[in-house]
Design an enzyme around this catalytic site. Structure first.
Site, short mmCIF file in Angstrom:
data_model
loop_
_atom_site.label_atom_id
_atom_site.label_comp_id
_atom_site.label_asym_id
_atom_site.label_seq_id
_atom_site.Cartn_x
_atom_site.Cartn_y
_atom_site.Cartn_z
N GLU A 5 17.71 -14.41 69.00
CA GLU A 5 16.75 -13.32 68.82
C GLU A 5 17.32 -11.98 69.28
O GLU A 5 16.96 -10.93 68.74
CB GLU A 5 15.44 -13.62 69.54
CG GLU A 5 14.61 -14.72 68.89
CD GLU A 5 15.02 -16.10 69.36
OE1 GLU A 5 16.01 -16.23 70.11
OE2 GLU A 5 14.33 -17.07 68.96
N PHE A 55 2.20 -24.07 76.27
CA PHE A 55 3.58 -24.27 75.84
C PHE A 55 4.10 -23.00 75.16
O PHE A 55 3.46 -22.44 74.28
CB PHE A 55 3.67 -25.46 74.88
CG PHE A 55 5.06 -25.70 74.38
CD1 PHE A 55 6.08 -26.03 75.27
CD2 PHE A 55 5.36 -25.56 73.04
CE1 PHE A 55 7.38 -26.22 74.82
CE2 PHE A 55 6.66 -25.76 72.57
CZ PHE A 55 7.67 -26.09 73.47
N GLN A 56 5.25 -22.56 75.58
CA GLN A 56 5.91 -21.36 75.06
C GLN A 56 5.05 -20.11 75.18
O GLN A 56 5.06 -19.24 74.31
CB GLN A 56 6.37 -21.56 73.61
CG GLN A 56 7.45 -22.63 73.54
CD GLN A 56 8.20 -22.65 72.23
OE1 GLN A 56 7.64 -22.36 71.18
NE2 GLN A 56 9.47 -22.99 72.30
N LYS A 82 -1.32 -17.09 67.40
CA LYS A 82 -1.28 -18.01 66.27
C LYS A 82 -2.57 -17.97 65.45
O LYS A 82 -2.54 -17.93 64.22
CB LYS A 82 -1.04 -19.42 66.82
CG LYS A 82 -0.64 -20.43 65.78
CD LYS A 82 -0.18 -21.71 66.48
CE LYS A 82 -0.10 -22.89 65.52
NZ LYS A 82 0.46 -22.61 64.21
N MET A 122 36.56 -2.64 81.34
CA MET A 122 36.02 -1.45 81.96
C MET A 122 35.74 -1.67 83.45
O MET A 122 35.99 -0.80 84.28
CB MET A 122 34.74 -1.00 81.24
CG MET A 122 34.18 0.30 81.76
SD MET A 122 35.39 1.64 81.68
CE MET A 122 34.92 2.41 80.14
C1 TPP Z 1 25.10 -7.29 78.90
C2 TPP Z 1 26.00 -6.60 79.83
N1 TPP Z 1 26.46 -7.23 80.94
C3 TPP Z 1 27.31 -6.60 81.78
C4 TPP Z 1 27.70 -5.30 81.54
C5 TPP Z 1 28.64 -4.60 82.53
N2 TPP Z 1 29.91 -4.29 81.86
C6 TPP Z 1 30.17 -3.07 81.35
S1 TPP Z 1 31.64 -3.01 80.56
C7 TPP Z 1 31.97 -4.61 80.91
C8 TPP Z 1 33.24 -5.24 80.44
C9 TPP Z 1 33.31 -5.35 78.97
O1 TPP Z 1 34.38 -6.21 78.65
P1 TPP Z 1 34.94 -6.33 77.19
O2 TPP Z 1 33.85 -6.57 76.23
O3 TPP Z 1 36.06 -7.30 77.18
O4 TPP Z 1 35.47 -4.86 76.88
P2 TPP Z 1 36.72 -4.10 77.53
O5 TPP Z 1 36.18 -3.23 78.61
O6 TPP Z 1 37.67 -5.12 78.05
O7 TPP Z 1 37.28 -3.31 76.40
C10 TPP Z 1 30.93 -5.17 81.65
C11 TPP Z 1 30.93 -6.56 82.17
C12 TPP Z 1 27.17 -4.68 80.40
N3 TPP Z 1 27.47 -3.42 80.09
N4 TPP Z 1 26.36 -5.33 79.55
#
Ligand code: TPP
Ligand code: MG
Lengths: 160, 571
Positions: free
Chosen positions: B53, B115-116, B165, B479
């Site tokens: 979803e 439920f749900q 529902k 990042m």
């Molecule tokens: C849903 C979610 N969880 C955690 C984060 C924190 N976060 C920001 S950037 C990042 C790393 C992203 O890794 P990747 O997709 O491999 O991209 P890269 O930075 O390596 O290019 C994280 C964990 C986020 N922005 N969104």
């Protein structure tokens, strides 16, 4: 910090109170009182919100409130140009005749009504400006407050 | 209008069609059996079965951002609705119009932990523009009409409708297509003439004018007006992340993106300007940095936004204008016809020189070949047509893309700006491709992000939705790793991603075209192969493990405190 009073006209839908208080929580705004009541128009309710904050904070609150879909009207009430009331019910200890007489005298001078009396306590009702109630409550604390209930403020602008 | 006897589910579908809905992204469930029963025979609304979803919401969001039309997503009660939440929050904070429909337990069971059952109405209240819990079938026509009206007007956003529902199943006599709108909702569209006149005078008399374009320019369809205004004034144009595409980044007056990972010259322009026209932006901290005294300190700030609550929220404004950006620019242009515009050629020259110097530095970095990620983006930018749509995940991949990808048309750079949701880019690309089947759609992905929503490759293959996922495979949550490297002494806590999966095999397992790109030089042929394959595709692009997105504003810094500027010799 000053207390500000905002009067709102809102749709009388289930959830509107949650939405309102949720907005305050989400924006980190502390409300000191919030009352809801029916009003002269079918399907609408009136809310009176008191918040403590600066002019700019108030401005932000007003805009966020106006953004809520169910809010029809937001009015900032100038405290000097409005009638503001709070209602308070309290149960005061009256352990002896002396205390009882004193409580009754003070109540009279504050225009508080005695709505119930028993051997060792009196229930008083006072409708007034919130500050006046604050003062009365302070006085009654000397005798011992068993219980205190306040409705929160409701307010009406003189000219709007 | 005629009164008909219809079930709630039939009413929903009739009203969706009346609102012009052509496609919906969703997953059925027990609380939605009635609705899906009606959709079974429906030919005017194409339903795309997603595999999660969250992806349904992101796809509806991508669809909305690309088409400008309200996207629709559907989820069942309880877990279906809670799975939607991330997607709704992502869309709402970026003012993307979505209507979400959720199933709910029967009205008689609400509040019993049936439920749900989850209280979707209260859960989604803070992450939607508005939401409805419909308790009576008779209310459906009005609610659905209002939902679309609210989502798509003023500051656009998400509206959720929770459908118990029995409300779907009951048959009632109704009048369809009511026209009334909520009494308390009147978006401020028309800008005040006195204010637009003041704005025009300020801009005409400015020595160093700059326009800051946010996402509002794109969502109000004001890109032609913006360009016209910039050219009339000779003003430099910087954008926010959400504003990428508001002006072609190849335009001589474009200064690219400003902010934390923006271009040095864009940030300097903001710092040095004496008049700033901010259009449809909310001055987020990712734009302004944290030292607000460095943000346009000498400028008279004009702020146009359709949401009055954004004005004076983060930055004190001198000339506030509440209204639609497109109308406001048109008014300012009209007033400018009467003004004599001050010569600002010195300023224009300075902007050009800064810009050119920065390009020079970037070229130095590329010649040195020390960072593959930025070269890959540059390559992508060269290979893709100007109308190709790029979506992004979140992380370094996103910021490399924001910095180096040359966006040339509005609604072609789709990214999660406000929430920064990993896993957004790929399902958003699905929605984008459905909205614009004739355009190429590429997701600039991180290896971490892609794993969060990759199961919807199944949706792509099954529905023949040809998106190309370009994974920036650095085997890191890059990042976060970059922050750990720069600010936490290289202590890479929980950011290494190990060696699994093999993304080529993963793509192939779903029936996609897949290829590994070892070197930036190979990107062109790989992309070509991907598009030629006619299938959804996964390209596993190997990038430098320790590439960094630089320069950047460090935490706590202002827009002139960028770090990592050693490379910026020429500026
Ligand atoms: C849903 C979610 N969880 C955690 C984060 C924190 N976060 C920001 S950037 C990042 C790393 C992203 O890794 P990747 O997709 O491999 O991209 P890269 O930075 O390596 O290019 C994280 C964990 C986020 N922005 N969104
Ligand atoms: Mg990564």
């Amino acid at each position: 910090m000053q207390t500000r009073v905002i009067s709102l006209l809102v749709e009388d839908n289930p959830g509107v109170l949650t939405r309102m208080s949720g907005m305050f929580t989400m924006r980190g705004i502390n409300i000191s009182s919030l009352t809801v009541s029916p009003c002269e128009k079918e399907g609408l309710s009136r809310m009176t919100v008191a918040i403590k904050g600066s002019e700019s904070e108030l401005e932000k609150v007003r805009k966020q409130l106006s953004n809520l879909i169910e809010v029809l009207k937001v009015v900032d009430l100038d405290v000097h140009e409005s009638i503001i009331r709070d209602l308070c019910l309290m149960k005061v200890h009256t352990r002896n005749t002396e205390a009882r007489t004193e409580v009754m005298q003070l109540a009279e001078s504050y225009n508080a009504k005695i709505v119930h009396a028993s051997f060792d306590s009196i229930i008083l009702e006072l409708t007034a400006e919130p500050e006046r109630i604050d003062r009365f409550v302070e006085l009654m604390k000397h005798f011992g407050l068993k219980q205190l209930f306040r409705t929160g403020i409701t307010a009406i602008g003189i000219d709007y | 209008m005629t009164v008909k006897k219809l079930s709630g589910a039939e009413i929903v579908v009739e009203e969706l069609k009346n609102e012009g809905v052509k496609v919906a992204f969703g997953i059925p469930g027990g609380a939605l059996l009635d609705l899906y029963e009606v959709l079974y025979n429906e030919t005017m609304i194409k339903h795309i079965l997603m595999r999660h979803e969250q992806c349904a919401a992101h796809a509806a969001d991508g669809y909305a951002r690309v088409s400008g039309q309200t996207g629709v997503c559907i989820a069942t009660s309880g877990p279906g609705a809670t799975n939607l939440v991330t997607g709704l929050a992502t869309a709402n904070i970026d003012s993307s119009p979505i209507v979400a429909l959720t199933g709910q337990v029967p009205t008689s069971a609400i509040g019993t932990n049936a439920f749900q059952e989850a209280s979707t109405f209260t859960i989604t209240m803070p992450i939607t523009k508005h939401n409805f819990l419909v308790m009576r079938t008779e209310d459906l026509p009005r609610v659905i009409h209002n939902a679309f009206y609210i989502a798509s007007t003023g500051r656009k956003g998400v509206v959720l409708i929770d459908l118990p529902k029995d409300v779907q199943a009951n048959r009632v006599d109704v009048e369809l297509h009511p026209g009334d709108t909520p009494p308390g909702y009147k978006p401020n569209i028309i800008p005040n003439k006195v204010q637009t006149k003041k704005a025009a005078e300020t801009l005409a008399n400015a020595e160093r004018p700059v326009i800051l374009a946010g996402g509002g320019v794109i969502s109000s369809g004001a890109t032609d007006e913006l360009r016209n205004l910039a050219e009339t004034l000779g003003a430099g144009v910087v954008t926010t992340l959400m504003g990428k595409g508001a002006i072609p980044e190849t335009h001589p007056l474009s200064l690219g993106m400003a902010g934390m990972h923006g271009h040095i010259y864009a940030n300097r322009a903001l710092n040095e300007c004496d008049a700033l026209l901010a259009l449809g932006t909310r001055f987020s901290d990712r734009l302004t940095g944290w030292q607000l005294d460095q943000f346009a300190p000498d400028a008279t700030i004009i702020h146009v936004d359709v949401d009055a609550a954004e004005i004076n929220k983060n930055i004190p404004v001198d000339i506030p204008i509440v209204g639609d950006v497109k109308l406001a620019i048109s008014d300012i242009l009209k007033w400018l016809e009467k003004e004599c515009i001050r010569d600002n050629s010195v300023w224009q020259k300075r902007l050009k020189e800064m810009h050119a110097a920065c390009e020079e530095c970037i070229c130095d970095v590329w010649r040195a070949g020390s960072s593959t990620s930025d070269i890959l983006i540059k390559e992508l930018s060269n290979i893709l047509d100007s109308n190709a749509i790029v979506t992004t995940e979140v992380g370094q991949c996103q910021m490399f893309a924001a910095h180096y990808y040359m966006t040339r048309e509005p609604r072609t750079f789709i990214t999660s700006g406000g929430l920064g949701t990993m896993g957004f880019g790929f399902p958003a690309a699905i929605g984008a491709k459905v909205a614009a089947p004739d355009k190429k759609v590429v997701d600039i992905a991180g290896d971490g992000s892609f794993l969060m929503t990759c199961q919807d490759l199944a949706t792509c293959v099954e529905n023949d939705i040809q998106v190309v996922v370009c994974i920036f495979d650095n085997r890191y949550l890059g990042m976060v790793r970059q922050w750990q490297e720069l600010f936490f002494d290289k202590r890479y806590s929980q950011t290494h991603l190990g060696i699994t999966p093999d993304f080529v095999k993963l793509g192939e397992a779903f029936g996609c075209y897949a290829e590994r790109v070892e070197k930036p030089e190979d990107l062109k042929s790989a992309l070509n192969n991907a598009f030629e394959s006619g299938k959804p595709a996964v390209l596993d692009m190997i990038v430098g493990k320790e590439d960094k997105v630089l320069p950047m504003i460090p935490p706590g810094g202002g827009i002139t405190n960028m770090i990592g500027t050693e490379r910026c010799k020429h500026v």
